[in-house]
Design a protein around this motif. Sequence first.
Motif, short mmCIF file in Angstrom:
data_model
loop_
_atom_site.label_atom_id
_atom_site.label_comp_id
_atom_site.label_asym_id
_atom_site.label_seq_id
_atom_site.Cartn_x
_atom_site.Cartn_y
_atom_site.Cartn_z
N SER A 109 -0.51 8.66 -1.52
CA SER A 109 -0.43 8.63 -2.99
C SER A 109 -0.40 7.21 -3.52
O SER A 109 0.43 6.85 -4.36
N LEU A 110 -1.32 6.40 -3.03
CA LEU A 110 -1.33 4.98 -3.38
C LEU A 110 -1.61 4.77 -4.87
O LEU A 110 -2.39 5.51 -5.49
N LEU A 111 -0.96 3.77 -5.41
CA LEU A 111 -1.07 3.40 -6.82
C LEU A 111 -1.67 2.01 -6.94
O LEU A 111 -1.53 1.19 -6.02
N PRO A 112 -2.28 1.69 -8.07
CA PRO A 112 -2.82 0.33 -8.24
C PRO A 112 -1.75 -0.75 -8.02
O PRO A 112 -2.06 -1.83 -7.50
N GLU A 113 -0.52 -0.44 -8.37
CA GLU A 113 0.55 -1.43 -8.19
C GLU A 113 0.96 -1.63 -6.74
O GLU A 113 1.79 -2.49 -6.43
N ASP A 114 0.40 -0.84 -5.84
CA ASP A 114 0.62 -1.07 -4.40
C ASP A 114 -0.32 -2.13 -3.85
O ASP A 114 -0.20 -2.53 -2.69
N THR A 115 -1.25 -2.61 -4.66
CA THR A 115 -2.17 -3.66 -4.23
C THR A 115 -1.40 -4.91 -3.85
O THR A 115 -0.62 -5.44 -4.65
#
Length: 115
Positions: free
Chosen positions: A85-91
């Motif tokens: 469930s990766l999010l853009p903020e995990d970049t």
Amino acid sequence: QVQLVESGGGLVQPGGSLRLSCAASGFIFRNSWMYWVRQAPGMGLEWVSSTSPRGFTTDYANSVKGRFTISRDNAKNMVFLQMNSLLPEDTAVYYCAKDESGSIRGQGTQVTVSS
């Protein structure tokens, strides 16, 4: 000499998954707590997750709890981070580390979450 080599990063769409791996050498891995930390663009190092020497105790930053899972294979001197469930903020650049602050860490692997 401590060596930590991460792999498994890449570009993934929001909601996707990646599994990071870290190969460790140069110290007694099975006796060591291991950590994942990350560094987003323009930011400092952020602790992500920890695992006790035998993997019985794990901990996660609130921002990843319920989405990321840390695990280890002491027979292979490896630690893993399953990221769902990766999010853009995990970049970020993700590092395997031998200490919680990340002062002893590998070269990192880039994770980019973008559509």
